[in-house]
Each structure stands twice: as structure tokens, then as C-alpha cells.
Scaffold this motif. Structure first.
Motif, mmCIF file in Angstrom:
data_model
loop_
_atom_site.group_PDB
_atom_site.id
_atom_site.type_symbol
_atom_site.label_atom_id
_atom_site.label_comp_id
_atom_site.label_asym_id
_atom_site.label_seq_id
_atom_site.Cartn_x
_atom_site.Cartn_y
_atom_site.Cartn_z
ATOM 1 N N GLU A 37 -3.983 12.492 -8.831
ATOM 2 C CA GLU A 37 -5.365 12.816 -8.471
ATOM 3 C C GLU A 37 -6.055 11.635 -7.785
ATOM 4 O O GLU A 37 -6.814 11.802 -6.828
ATOM 5 C CB GLU A 37 -6.160 13.221 -9.719
ATOM 6 N N PHE A 38 -5.770 10.429 -8.269
ATOM 7 C CA PHE A 38 -6.396 9.231 -7.698
ATOM 8 C C PHE A 38 -5.867 8.979 -6.285
ATOM 9 O O PHE A 38 -6.633 8.701 -5.362
ATOM 10 C CB PHE A 38 -6.115 8.029 -8.594
ATOM 11 N N ILE A 39 -4.551 9.080 -6.104
ATOM 12 C CA ILE A 39 -3.943 8.875 -4.788
ATOM 13 C C ILE A 39 -4.436 9.932 -3.791
ATOM 14 O O ILE A 39 -4.675 9.634 -2.618
ATOM 15 C CB ILE A 39 -2.400 8.908 -4.868
ATOM 16 N N LYS A 40 -4.606 11.162 -4.281
ATOM 17 C CA LYS A 40 -5.135 12.236 -3.414
ATOM 18 C C LYS A 40 -6.558 11.903 -2.962
ATOM 19 O O LYS A 40 -6.913 12.122 -1.794
ATOM 20 C CB LYS A 40 -5.115 13.568 -4.161
ATOM 21 N N HIS A 70 2.048 -0.202 1.265
ATOM 22 C CA HIS A 70 3.213 -0.401 0.406
ATOM 23 C C HIS A 70 3.261 0.722 -0.626
ATOM 24 O O HIS A 70 2.228 1.272 -1.005
ATOM 25 C CB HIS A 70 3.133 -1.757 -0.293
ATOM 26 N N ASN A 71 4.473 1.048 -1.077
ATOM 27 C CA ASN A 71 4.639 2.251 -1.905
ATOM 28 C C ASN A 71 3.961 2.182 -3.271
ATOM 29 O O ASN A 71 3.900 3.180 -3.974
ATOM 30 C CB ASN A 71 6.127 2.607 -2.067
ATOM 31 N N THR A 115 3.615 -4.612 11.465
ATOM 32 C CA THR A 115 2.572 -4.341 10.461
ATOM 33 C C THR A 115 3.110 -4.573 9.051
ATOM 34 O O THR A 115 2.394 -5.093 8.176
ATOM 35 C CB THR A 115 2.042 -2.901 10.623
ATOM 36 N N MET A 116 4.360 -4.218 8.807
ATOM 37 C CA MET A 116 5.012 -4.507 7.528
ATOM 38 C C MET A 116 5.167 -6.011 7.335
ATOM 39 O O MET A 116 5.005 -6.531 6.221
ATOM 40 C CB MET A 116 6.379 -3.823 7.466
ATOM 41 N N HIS A 117 5.475 -6.716 8.412
ATOM 42 C CA HIS A 117 5.590 -8.174 8.345
ATOM 43 C C HIS A 117 4.262 -8.793 7.899
ATOM 44 O O HIS A 117 4.246 -9.690 7.050
ATOM 45 C CB HIS A 117 5.996 -8.744 9.711
ATOM 46 N N VAL A 118 3.168 -8.313 8.468
ATOM 47 C CA VAL A 118 1.844 -8.815 8.082
ATOM 48 C C VAL A 118 1.623 -8.634 6.582
ATOM 49 O O VAL A 118 1.148 -9.539 5.891
ATOM 50 C CB VAL A 118 0.732 -8.113 8.886
ATOM 51 N N ALA A 119 1.982 -7.456 6.069
ATOM 52 C CA ALA A 119 1.827 -7.185 4.637
ATOM 53 C C ALA A 119 2.686 -8.135 3.805
ATOM 54 O O ALA A 119 2.225 -8.692 2.806
ATOM 55 C CB ALA A 119 2.198 -5.734 4.332
#
Length: 271
Positions: free
Chosen positions: A89-92, A154-155, A178-182
Motif C-alpha cells: 500500500e505504501f509503495i503504491k 533501487h529495489n 543513472t545507476m552509477h550516480v546512485a
């Protein structure tokens, strides 16, 4: 004076240094976190640059781009428990709100905007408080606009990034950067926009460290110059070793795949 366990844990989270060293640093700085970090650096402890500006507590983050990849947003909602932050519910709720966030330029404007059935986003959050039985705050709102924007979440929904490019490029290439930045948490795009305030603090640390060991001013200056160069190379996006291939930099990777595209800006948020 005494220092609390929570203060020690906070310093440890910021620096990655051991509990005993964190305790001693806080004792030597009368509990001041920034002075404790400076104390640890003077001792020669390897500590990442303090980027706690965008760090928050329990909750979740999501990064999204619009259908044309011209706008990118990161929104984050804080809650009381990690249990709620992982719930469907929170992720939604995060997903639903992010779909509307592109149209607004600030958190205040977004919170006051009409969302559903003439209810504002703020009212929706208040209603969800009654359902979730926990306090909710939309504390993160970051937005970029550019000819091409890519997002990455991120997952675990605790880390998100968005990168703005000067022109459209291959989706996979943009996603990898963009993943590198994270993952690598750069401070700036290049040495040109490296924050002077951060550089000034780090130079002060280098001077404190080297004044203790080297009497020759020329040698000290040479060593400090080398450390500054290394600091900038390791913390500027274009100069960082690319996370998927340490034999090249992010600049090399970008130019190999899109010669005419430049990185205009980026945002990274850790919760």
C-alpha cells in the motif's frame, strides 16, 4: 561529558568509523558532530565526504520520468516504521503520487495541488495517516528538466537518482549512468562545479594532517596538491571510474556511446 549511544551510532553511520573511535571523537569535540568528523579526518581516518543533506529516516523513495523523458522527479515519503515503508500500500502511494509530480516545480506547490476528487496531495496524505495509523510526511521533492532525463530507483526504495542529459541517448547507456550516480554518490559533475565550501574544508584537513609529518613547505604543498587532485577525481561524476568497468571513466563511457550528449545535472537521494 558523556555521549549517548544514539550520537555514536549517528557519527558511525556518517563516517563508517568504528564505535570506539567515534566515541573518542565525540568526547574530544564536546558532542559536536561536524567537529567530530573533522577530528577523525585529522587522525587520518578515511571518511567519505559528508553528503547527509538528502538523508532521511524511515520511509520510501521513488524516481520517475514522464513519457517523453523531459522531466524527472524523486519524491520521498517518511513514515514511522520500516514495516510500513515496505508494504504494498505504501509503495503504491509513492507510485501514484509520482505520476503527478512532474507538473509542479516545488514540494509546496505539489502538496497544495489537486490530486483526486478535488482533494489536494496534502489531504490525501492526511487521509492515509488515518488508514496507516502512522505519521506521513512528503519530505523529499527533487526535480530536473532537460532534453532527456533518466531515473533509477533501487529495489529497496531507499535510494534513487535522476540524471539530465543535453540530448536523447540510448536508454541503456542513460540508465547505466543513472545507476552509477546512485551507487557512487558523486559530489558534482566535474571539477568546474565542485563545491568550493567542500574543497575548502578538505584542504584544511589535508593541511592539518601533513603539517604534523613534513617540515618542508614545498613537500607539504606538493602532497596537498596531489590529495586535492585525487579528491576531485574520485568525487566528480565524469572523472569517476565507471561502476560497470573500472578501466574507463564515466566520461569515457558517455562519449563512447553518445559523442554529442552531455550531463547537465543530477540528483541523488538516500533514505
Amino acid at each position: 561529558m558523556k555521549v549517548s549511544i544514539s550520537e555514536i551510532q549517528k557519527l558511525r553511520k556518517l563516517t563508517g568509523v568504528g564505535i570506539i573511535d567515534c566515541k573518542n571523537a565525540l568526547l574530544n569535540s564536546n558532542g559536536n558532530i561536524e567537529e567530530a568528523i573533522f577530528f577523525l579526518k585529522k587522525k587520518g581516518e578515511k571518511i567519505a565526504l559528508n553528503r547527509s543533506k538528502f538523508e532521511t529516516k524511515e520511509g520510501g523513495l521513488i524516481a520517475k520520468v514522464d513519457n517523453n523523458n523531459n522531466y524527472g522527479v524523486i519524491i520521498g515519503i517518511n513514515c514511522e516504521t520500516d514495516f510500513l515503508s515496505k508494504s504494498t500500500e505504501f509503495i503504491k502511494l509513492l507510485n501514484d503520487l509520482s505520476q503527478k509530480a512532474f507538473f509542479y516545480s516545488s514540494k509546496k506547490e505539489f502538496l497544495n495541488s489537486l490530486y483526486h476528487n478535488n482533494d489536494s496531495v496534502n489531504n490525501i496524505l492526511n487521509k492515509k495517516i488515518g488508514i496507516f495509523k502512522e505519521k506521513l510526511d512528503l519530505n523529499t521533492f527533487e526535480k530536473v528538466e532537460a532534453p532527456f532525463v533518466m531515473s533509477y530507483t533501487h529495489n529497496n526504495n531507499k535510494l534513487a537518482s535522476i540524471v539530465a542529459f543535453s540530448k536523447k541517448l540510448d536508454y541503456k547507456v542513460a540508465k547505466n549512468i543513472t545507476m552509477h550516480v546512485a551507487g557512487m554518490n558523486p559530489v558534482s559533475i566535474s571539477e568546474k562545479d565542485f563545491p568550493k565550501s567542500v574543497l575548502k574544508k578538505e584542504i584544511k584537513v589535508f593541511e592539518q594532517q601533513n603539517n604534523q609529518y613534513y617540515k618542508s613547505k614545498d613537500l607539504r604543498d606538493k602532497i596537498i596538491k596531489g590529495k586535492i587532485k585525487k579528491l576531485i577525481l574520485e568525487n566528480t561524476l565524469l572523472n569517476q571510474k565507471f561502476i560497470k568497468n573500472n578501466n574507463i571513466t564515466v566520461f569515457d563511457y558517455l562519449k563512447e556511446n553518445s559523442k554529442n550528449s552531455d550531463i547537465l545535472s543530477f540528483k541523488r537521494v538516500l533514505m
